[in-house]
Design a protein around this motif. Structure first.
Motif, PDB file in Angstrom:
ATOM      1  N   GLY A   1      13.148  -2.706   8.607  1.00  0.00           N
ATOM      2  CA  GLY A   1      11.741  -2.573   8.252  1.00  0.00           C
ATOM      3  C   GLY A   1      10.813  -2.746   9.438  1.00  0.00           C
ATOM      4  O   GLY A   1       9.905  -1.934   9.660  1.00  0.00           O
ATOM      5  N   VAL A   2      11.061  -3.804  10.238  1.00  0.00           N
ATOM      6  CA  VAL A   2      10.219  -4.055  11.411  1.00  0.00           C
ATOM      7  C   VAL A   2      10.394  -2.942  12.442  1.00  0.00           C
ATOM      8  O   VAL A   2       9.414  -2.445  13.022  1.00  0.00           O
ATOM      9  CB  VAL A   2      10.560  -5.423  12.043  1.00  0.00           C
ATOM     10  N   GLY A   3      11.639  -2.519  12.659  1.00  0.00           N
ATOM     11  CA  GLY A   3      11.897  -1.454  13.624  1.00  0.00           C
ATOM     12  C   GLY A   3      11.215  -0.155  13.244  1.00  0.00           C
ATOM     13  O   GLY A   3      10.617   0.526  14.093  1.00  0.00           O
ATOM     14  N   LEU A   4      11.290   0.191  11.964  1.00  0.00           N
ATOM     15  CA  LEU A   4      10.660   1.425  11.498  1.00  0.00           C
ATOM     16  C   LEU A   4       9.138   1.333  11.581  1.00  0.00           C
ATOM     17  O   LEU A   4       8.458   2.315  11.930  1.00  0.00           O
ATOM     18  CB  LEU A   4      11.092   1.715  10.058  1.00  0.00           C
ATOM     19  N   TYR A   5       8.596   0.155  11.276  1.00  0.00           N
ATOM     20  CA  TYR A   5       7.144  -0.027  11.382  1.00  0.00           C
ATOM     21  C   TYR A   5       6.686   0.158  12.835  1.00  0.00           C
ATOM     22  O   TYR A   5       5.669   0.812  13.098  1.00  0.00           O
ATOM     23  CB  TYR A   5       6.762  -1.418  10.886  1.00  0.00           C
ATOM     24  N   LEU A   6       7.441  -0.406  13.778  1.00  0.00           N
ATOM     25  CA  LEU A   6       7.092  -0.246  15.197  1.00  0.00           C
ATOM     26  C   LEU A   6       7.200   1.210  15.614  1.00  0.00           C
ATOM     27  O   LEU A   6       6.365   1.717  16.384  1.00  0.00           O
ATOM     28  CB  LEU A   6       8.008  -1.122  16.055  1.00  0.00           C
ATOM     29  N   ALA A   7       8.254   1.907  15.103  1.00  0.00           N
ATOM     30  CA  ALA A   7       8.431   3.321  15.453  1.00  0.00           C
ATOM     31  C   ALA A   7       7.262   4.159  14.947  1.00  0.00           C
ATOM     32  O   ALA A   7       6.750   5.037  15.653  1.00  0.00           O
ATOM     33  CB  ALA A   7       9.746   3.831  14.883  1.00  0.00           C
ATOM     34  N   LEU A   8       6.842   3.900  13.714  1.00  0.00           N
ATOM     35  CA  LEU A   8       5.712   4.640  13.158  1.00  0.00           C
ATOM     36  C   LEU A   8       4.403   4.264  13.842  1.00  0.00           C
ATOM     37  O   LEU A   8       3.463   5.070  13.904  1.00  0.00           O
ATOM     38  CB  LEU A   8       5.606   4.386  11.653  1.00  0.00           C
ATOM     39  N   SER A   9       4.337   3.051  14.357  1.00  0.00           N
ATOM     40  CA  SER A   9       3.126   2.619  15.069  1.00  0.00           C
ATOM     41  C   SER A   9       3.016   3.267  16.435  1.00  0.00           C
ATOM     42  O   SER A   9       1.938   3.274  17.037  1.00  0.00           O
ATOM     43  CB  SER A   9       3.119   1.093  15.225  1.00  0.00           C
TER      44      SER A   9
ATOM     45  N   LYS B   1       0.849  -1.200   0.000  1.00  0.00           N
ATOM     46  CA  LYS B   1       0.000   0.000   0.000  1.00  0.00           C
ATOM     47  C   LYS B   1       0.883   1.248   0.000  1.00  0.00           C
ATOM     48  O   LYS B   1       1.154   1.853   1.044  1.00  0.00           O
ATOM     49  CB  LYS B   1      -0.917  -0.014   1.219  1.00  0.00           C
ATOM     50  N   TRP B   2       1.324   1.644  -1.184  1.00  0.00           N
ATOM     51  CA  TRP B   2       2.264   2.763  -1.294  1.00  0.00           C
ATOM     52  C   TRP B   2       1.627   4.092  -0.914  1.00  0.00           C
ATOM     53  O   TRP B   2       2.322   5.064  -0.622  1.00  0.00           O
ATOM     54  CB  TRP B   2       2.837   2.829  -2.704  1.00  0.00           C
ATOM     55  N   GLY B   3       0.312   4.166  -0.934  1.00  0.00           N
ATOM     56  CA  GLY B   3      -0.364   5.397  -0.541  1.00  0.00           C
ATOM     57  C   GLY B   3      -0.428   5.599   0.961  1.00  0.00           C
ATOM     58  O   GLY B   3      -0.744   6.700   1.427  1.00  0.00           O
ATOM     59  N   ASP B   4      -0.124   4.560   1.722  1.00  0.00           N
ATOM     60  CA  ASP B   4      -0.139   4.627   3.175  1.00  0.00           C
ATOM     61  C   ASP B   4       1.308   4.719   3.670  1.00  0.00           C
ATOM     62  O   ASP B   4       2.067   3.761   3.572  1.00  0.00           O
ATOM     63  CB  ASP B   4      -0.830   3.382   3.743  1.00  0.00           C
ATOM     64  N   ILE B   5       1.702   5.886   4.178  1.00  0.00           N
ATOM     65  CA  ILE B   5       3.089   6.109   4.581  1.00  0.00           C
ATOM     66  C   ILE B   5       3.545   5.110   5.636  1.00  0.00           C
ATOM     67  O   ILE B   5       4.691   4.646   5.614  1.00  0.00           O
ATOM     68  CB  ILE B   5       3.270   7.551   5.118  1.00  0.00           C
ATOM     69  N   LYS B   6       2.661   4.743   6.539  1.00  0.00           N
ATOM     70  CA  LYS B   6       3.016   3.779   7.577  1.00  0.00           C
ATOM     71  C   LYS B   6       3.390   2.431   6.982  1.00  0.00           C
ATOM     72  O   LYS B   6       4.229   1.704   7.533  1.00  0.00           O
ATOM     73  CB  LYS B   6       1.844   3.623   8.550  1.00  0.00           C
ATOM     74  N   GLU B   7       2.797   2.074   5.861  1.00  0.00           N
ATOM     75  CA  GLU B   7       3.106   0.818   5.178  1.00  0.00           C
ATOM     76  C   GLU B   7       4.255   0.998   4.187  1.00  0.00           C
ATOM     77  O   GLU B   7       5.114   0.123   4.050  1.00  0.00           O
ATOM     78  CB  GLU B   7       1.859   0.312   4.436  1.00  0.00           C
ATOM     79  N   ALA B   8       4.272   2.133   3.494  1.00  0.00           N
ATOM     80  CA  ALA B   8       5.217   2.344   2.401  1.00  0.00           C
ATOM     81  C   ALA B   8       6.651   2.549   2.887  1.00  0.00           C
ATOM     82  O   ALA B   8       7.597   1.994   2.311  1.00  0.00           O
ATOM     83  CB  ALA B   8       4.778   3.540   1.562  1.00  0.00           C
ATOM     84  N   VAL B   9       6.838   3.362   3.935  1.00  0.00           N
ATOM     85  CA  VAL B   9       8.197   3.680   4.384  1.00  0.00           C
ATOM     86  C   VAL B   9       8.942   2.437   4.888  1.00  0.00           C
ATOM     87  O   VAL B   9      10.073   2.178   4.456  1.00  0.00           O
ATOM     88  CB  VAL B   9       8.159   4.782   5.464  1.00  0.00           C
ATOM     89  N   PRO B  10       8.376   1.617   5.793  1.00  0.00           N
ATOM     90  CA  PRO B  10       9.090   0.403   6.205  1.00  0.00           C
ATOM     91  C   PRO B  10       9.364  -0.550   5.043  1.00  0.00           C
ATOM     92  O   PRO B  10      10.424  -1.183   4.990  1.00  0.00           O
ATOM     93  CB  PRO B  10       8.130  -0.236   7.223  1.00  0.00           C
ATOM     94  N   ALA B  11       8.410  -0.636   4.108  1.00  0.00           N
ATOM     95  CA  ALA B  11       8.600  -1.518   2.960  1.00  0.00           C
ATOM     96  C   ALA B  11       9.768  -1.042   2.103  1.00  0.00           C
ATOM     97  O   ALA B  11      10.636  -1.838   1.704  1.00  0.00           O
ATOM     98  CB  ALA B  11       7.320  -1.575   2.127  1.00  0.00           C
ATOM     99  N   PHE B  12       9.797   0.240   1.814  1.00  0.00           N
ATOM    100  CA  PHE B  12      10.869   0.791   0.978  1.00  0.00           C
ATOM    101  C   PHE B  12      12.231   0.634   1.645  1.00  0.00           C
ATOM    102  O   PHE B  12      13.211   0.258   0.996  1.00  0.00           O
ATOM    103  CB  PHE B  12      10.592   2.266   0.680  1.00  0.00           C
ATOM    104  N   VAL B  13      12.291   0.924   2.944  1.00  0.00           N
ATOM    105  CA  VAL B  13      13.561   0.804   3.662  1.00  0.00           C
ATOM    106  C   VAL B  13      14.036  -0.654   3.681  1.00  0.00           C
ATOM    107  O   VAL B  13      15.231  -0.935   3.529  1.00  0.00           O
ATOM    108  CB  VAL B  13      13.410   1.348   5.098  1.00  0.00           C
ATOM    109  N   THR B  14      13.117  -1.590   3.837  1.00  0.00           N
ATOM    110  CA  THR B  14      13.471  -3.017   3.808  1.00  0.00           C
ATOM    111  C   THR B  14      14.120  -3.388   2.480  1.00  0.00           C
ATOM    112  O   THR B  14      15.163  -4.042   2.440  1.00  0.00           O
ATOM    113  CB  THR B  14      12.219  -3.888   4.038  1.00  0.00           C
ATOM    114  N   ILE B  15      13.479  -2.959   1.381  1.00  0.00           N
ATOM    115  CA  ILE B  15      14.006  -3.254   0.040  1.00  0.00           C
ATOM    116  C   ILE B  15      15.359  -2.588  -0.169  1.00  0.00           C
ATOM    117  O   ILE B  15      16.287  -3.182  -0.733  1.00  0.00           O
ATOM    118  CB  ILE B  15      13.010  -2.792  -1.031  1.00  0.00           C
ATOM    119  N   LEU B  16      15.496  -1.347   0.298  1.00  0.00           N
ATOM    120  CA  LEU B  16      16.708  -0.561   0.061  1.00  0.00           C
ATOM    121  C   LEU B  16      17.902  -1.088   0.849  1.00  0.00           C
ATOM    122  O   LEU B  16      19.013  -1.198   0.321  1.00  0.00           O
ATOM    123  CB  LEU B  16      16.440   0.901   0.434  1.00  0.00           C
TER     124      LEU B  16
END
Length: 536
Positions: A486-494, A456-471
């Motif tokens: 990716g998991v750490g960033l998702y928890l931080a945004l949560s 879900k690239w339109g949802d920043i909470k989903e998109a940012v951890p996903a992009f960082v994981t890939i990068l």
């Protein structure tokens, strides 16, 4: 006899064979009629599946041999009486290269045998048309992150195989208890999807490098990574010596990549293996700039073995190569935890995906043979570790066979037979050059990138951890780093949502407390007034 008559007779014969096998003990065991499958359709499906995943024999052996296996600087040859130094493994030392050549032969056999055992078991016990083999991703992670290129990491090959064995045992326990799918759901979906894409990017990056692939990218002092494809490189640093984009093997690999791409564009079965075969066949000619058999002692030795074509090989350096002596180090347990969770997500996800593609999943989200399938691939990983290879898992290339009509375990059993037969062609398979394997690694990366459409690239909470994981995965050369980031960033945004919920709860509690205090104050005031009146 006319062409139409021959065609009709062929169809009649095909129909008789399908009916005979369908009613036989084999047909009843695999439920051919129940699943509306045919014997000829299963055979065609097995051929398609094997052709599309046979590249793993050469690719997996090449990747794992890059780790150096049990080869060390002690195998290096030296012209002086002084003992060899550790850095000799990073050059082109004849003694060490000879050890690597022997290691690759063993890994070819080990890869084929583990694929044979896994595919056989999947067909016999789960009755599903899925081919199994050592998985892409775990092999690269162990070879380049854990063991390190030619043993440059902190964990030995024997210890890495012990990690795979222990992981397989835990897999088996988790599968037997039915906890596998529940554990897989603990990681956010966006990170799960991004992990597949990130691993694809990582594998493609490996396929572009000089030591593992076509050599398009290499080290640079200023930018760290740069365009290379050098005609000649420094054997230790990998830096270009005589200009860029002049490597004959790179251009041959590029042509092979186009062959694979054109085949996939036209839905030609086995396109990846055809690309590898084209590059390999050209590289087998001696006295060319792209030959894998140069005129030196190692090239001559490999060519003599290659001329045998058929061999009855033995696994000498990898069979039972397991050691738990280094399990007191933190690196081992970090590798174990990372490999377990990455494999848990990948194998579970691929199994469900293949089951959905085959139409086996029911309205409750389950499929026939699910429990047996999980137990089979866990057990196959244990067998693979004993042979000297990484986690064995279901391959997405099984979808090619299902498109050809594969509906039962007979497809998987036949795929196992094909892998078993390939064991005797070790002289040919062990001499597949790295520039033939590199393009297929890039293509695997292309295929694994398809999951990004579900993020879900339109949802920043989903998109940012996903992009960082890939990068992070390719840039840090670590699958583990990508998942952790990716998991750490998702928890931080949560935390924002958590803080907002907590603040809302505090506000409600505060409002309630204030309301109750006001009620108490009002009651006290009324009571006090009544007493005051009575006193007056």
């Amino acid at each position: 006899m006319g062409r139409e008559e021959k065609g009709e007779r062929g169809m009649m014969m095909k129909k008789r064979i399908n009916e005979a096998v369908g009613k036989s003990a084999v047909g009843r065991f695999f439920k051919l009629e129940e699943r509306k499958a045919t014997f000829t359709g299963e055979m065609r499906a097995a051929a398609a599946t094997f052709l599309t995943m046979a590249y793993i024999i050469s690719v997996n052996s090449t990747i794992l041999s890059d780790s150096g296996g049990n080869c060390s600087f002690h195998h290096c040859s030296t012209s002086s009486r002084a003992p060899p130094l550790p850095h000799c493994v990073f050059g082109s030392n004849p003694g060490y290269e000879k050890c690597l050549a022997s290691l690759k032969k063993d890994l070819v056999v080990a890869t084929a045998l583990s694929a044979m055992v896994g595919s056989f078991a999947m067909g016999l016990f789960a009755n599903l048309p899925f081919g199994l083999a050592p998985a892409m991703g775990p092999n690269a992670y162990l070879a380049y992150n854990v063991i390190g290129f030619r043993g440059s990491g902190n964990v030995s090959y024997r210890t890495a195989m012990a990690i795979v064995l222990l992981e397989g045992c835990l897999f088996l326990a988790v599968s037997a208890l039915g906890l596998r799918s529940k554990l897989a759901r603990l990681i956010p979906q966006s990170v799960r999807l991004a992990s597949a894409a990130g691993i694809g990017m990582f594998i493609a990056f490996v396929g572009l490098q000089i030591h593992q692939g076509v050599g398009l990218v290499g080290p640079d002092k200023s930018t760290l990574v740069s365009l290379t494809a050098c005609s000649d490189t420094d054997p230790i640093t990998g830096a270009c010596i005589n200009g860029k984009m002049g490597s004959p093997t790179f251009w041959l690999g590029f042509v092979g990549f186009l062959v694979t791409s054109y085949g996939l564009m036209k839905n030609v079965k086995g396109s990846m293996i055809y690309g590898i075969l084209f590059i390999t066949a050209v590289s087998w000619f001696r006295d060319t700039k792209v030959t894998i058999f140069p005129r030196n002692p190692l090239g001559d030795s490999n060519f003599e073995y290659f001329k045998n074509i058929v061999d009855f090989p033995k696994i000498e350096s990898t069979l039972g190569s397991i050691s738990f002596s280094e399990f007191n180090g933190t690196e081992v347990w970090i590798a174990f935890a990372t490999l377990f969770y990455v494999d848990l997500l990948a194998t579970t996800g691929v199994l469900y995906t293949m089951a959905e593609l085959g139409g086996f999943v029911n309205e409750k989200g389950k499929f026939e043979g699910e429990y047996s399938a999980f137990v089979v691939d866990a057990t196959s990983s244990i067998v693979g570790s004993a042979l000297g290879v990484t986690t064995t898992a279901t391959y997405v290339e099984s979808s090619a066979g299902m498109r050809e009509g594969g509906r039962t375990g007979l497809t998987a059993v036949t795929v196992g037979v094909c892998f078993g037969a390939s064991v005797f062609l070790t002289p040919l398979v062990s001499n597949v050059p790295r520039w033939a394997v590199g393009p297929s690694l890039v293509m695997v990366g292309v295929m694994m990138m398809g999951v990004v459409k579900d993020i879900k690239w339109g949802d920043i909470k989903e998109a940012v951890p996903a992009f960082v994981t890939i990068l992070i995965m390719p840039l840090t050369y670590s699958i583990a780093n990508g998942i952790i980031a990716g998991v750490g960033l998702y928890l931080a945004l949560s935390l924002y949502d958590a803080v907002l919920v907590f603040a809302t709860w505090l506000n409600r509690v505060g409002t309630r407390v204030v309301g109750e205090q006001n009620q108490v104050s009002s009651a006290a005031s009324i009571a006090g007034g009544e007493v005051h009146v009575e006193i007056i």
